[in-house]
Scaffold this active site. Sequence first.
Site, PDB file in Angstrom:
ATOM      1  N   LYS A 175      54.789  37.034  30.536  1.00  0.00           N
ATOM      2  CA  LYS A 175      56.132  37.272  29.988  1.00  0.00           C
ATOM      3  C   LYS A 175      56.268  36.622  28.614  1.00  0.00           C
ATOM      4  O   LYS A 175      56.840  37.198  27.696  1.00  0.00           O
ATOM      5  CB  LYS A 175      57.210  36.722  30.936  1.00  0.00           C
ATOM      6  CG  LYS A 175      57.327  37.516  32.212  1.00  0.00           C
ATOM      7  CD  LYS A 175      58.275  38.680  32.018  1.00  0.00           C
ATOM      8  CE  LYS A 175      58.095  39.831  32.989  1.00  0.00           C
ATOM      9  NZ  LYS A 175      57.775  39.516  34.364  1.00  0.00           N
ATOM     10  N   LYS A 224      47.002  49.950  40.911  1.00  0.00           N
ATOM     11  CA  LYS A 224      47.909  49.993  42.060  1.00  0.00           C
ATOM     12  C   LYS A 224      49.114  50.884  41.782  1.00  0.00           C
ATOM     13  O   LYS A 224      49.541  51.019  40.642  1.00  0.00           O
ATOM     14  CB  LYS A 224      48.420  48.570  42.383  1.00  0.00           C
ATOM     15  CG  LYS A 224      47.387  47.700  43.043  1.00  0.00           C
ATOM     16  CD  LYS A 224      48.020  46.532  43.776  1.00  0.00           C
ATOM     17  CE  LYS A 224      48.937  45.688  42.895  1.00  0.00           C
ATOM     18  NZ  LYS A 224      49.494  44.512  43.590  1.00  0.00           N
ATOM     19  N   LYS A 273      56.119  50.667  40.399  1.00  0.00           N
ATOM     20  CA  LYS A 273      57.397  51.278  40.042  1.00  0.00           C
ATOM     21  C   LYS A 273      57.640  51.230  38.538  1.00  0.00           C
ATOM     22  O   LYS A 273      58.493  51.929  38.031  1.00  0.00           O
ATOM     23  CB  LYS A 273      58.564  50.655  40.805  1.00  0.00           C
ATOM     24  CG  LYS A 273      58.650  49.171  40.782  1.00  0.00           C
ATOM     25  CD  LYS A 273      59.645  48.700  41.853  1.00  0.00           C
ATOM     26  CE  LYS A 273      59.268  47.310  42.346  1.00  0.00           C
ATOM     27  NZ  LYS A 273      59.862  46.970  43.624  1.00  0.00           N
TER      28      LYS A 273
END
Length: 335
Positions: A112, A196, A199
């Site tokens: 981040k 993977k 979303k």
Amino acid sequence: MQTVLSGSRPTGLFHLGNYFGAIANYVKMQDDFDNCYFFIADYHSFTTHTDPLVLPQHVKRAMATYLACGLDPNKASVYVQSDVPEIPELYLLLAMFANKGELEKCTTFKEKARQKGQTLNAGLLTYPVLMAADILVHRAHKVPVGKDQMQHLEMARNFAQRFNHHYDTDFLVLPEAFSYTEELIKILSLDGTGSKMSKSDNNVNNAVFLTDTDEAILKKLKKATADAGPQEPNAQKSDAVQGLFNLMQLVSKPETLAEFEAAYNDCSIRYGDLKVQLGKDMVDYVGPIRDKIAELESKPSYLKEVAAAGAETARKSGRETLDGVREIMGINYFA
Ligand code: TRP
């Protein structure tokens, strides 16, 4: 008695990876363990500033999804993090046992930080402290989490251990990761890249969501990436084809899987047939869950009831821990 706890952030879209990787295990654990807590980590989602008009929908959907997938409020406490003030209270106290350096070294934080630079908020830095509070507040023994959360769990153990050591107590339980199987079946993106299912993938067609319509599911599987076909008997599978077989293993009958495995191994397989079969089986699997989510979302007063009951149990358990922690720390001034 073993206490189990896990949770997820309410992001609004749950896909097959969330289902088979997390929720399906919670559903199993509620039968295997007496004291289970499963919650919606709404405070954690504020680290990436949420929209007050969207957040309630996401939390409602998360609650409906938990229940639609089979979490039973009679077997587990299902609650929303922000309904349990004992969590932020413990978070404040645990923060004194977290070192700035180790928080900065946390992999998720570093990622981040790289993306955001100086505009990063302090909540992101202390994300692992809040997560530790979620777990330690119930003195949970077992935490079903995926690989990506292992470092956070390790930090929770460290904070607890430091607390215990400083006060010469064994009051806080050191939580352990839990998984039913050594190797989880990987739910791979439908784009065949071997990554993977996610979303945050910018192409929604690469994931099957629990709220997808039958048509969407069939279309996504039909368009899923395969490969040129096996070039020799018993060939190793590419990521793309392995991903499809993994899904088939989870949603199709064992005979169906065996039939396609055999066809792959003798090179007679037609991926078109495999995708049509997988599409049908996927619709049969996901359809009832999707319909149940919709049904529950139309009953907000029921969801509210479940959340209230879950919060009550969670607060009671949390209060016991906080009472103990405060006593140990000497926060009991005028007794
Ligand atoms: N950090 C977890 C995730 O992103 C969610 C979470 C918050 C969690 N608190 C937790 C998971 C406590 C397990 C236990 O998926």
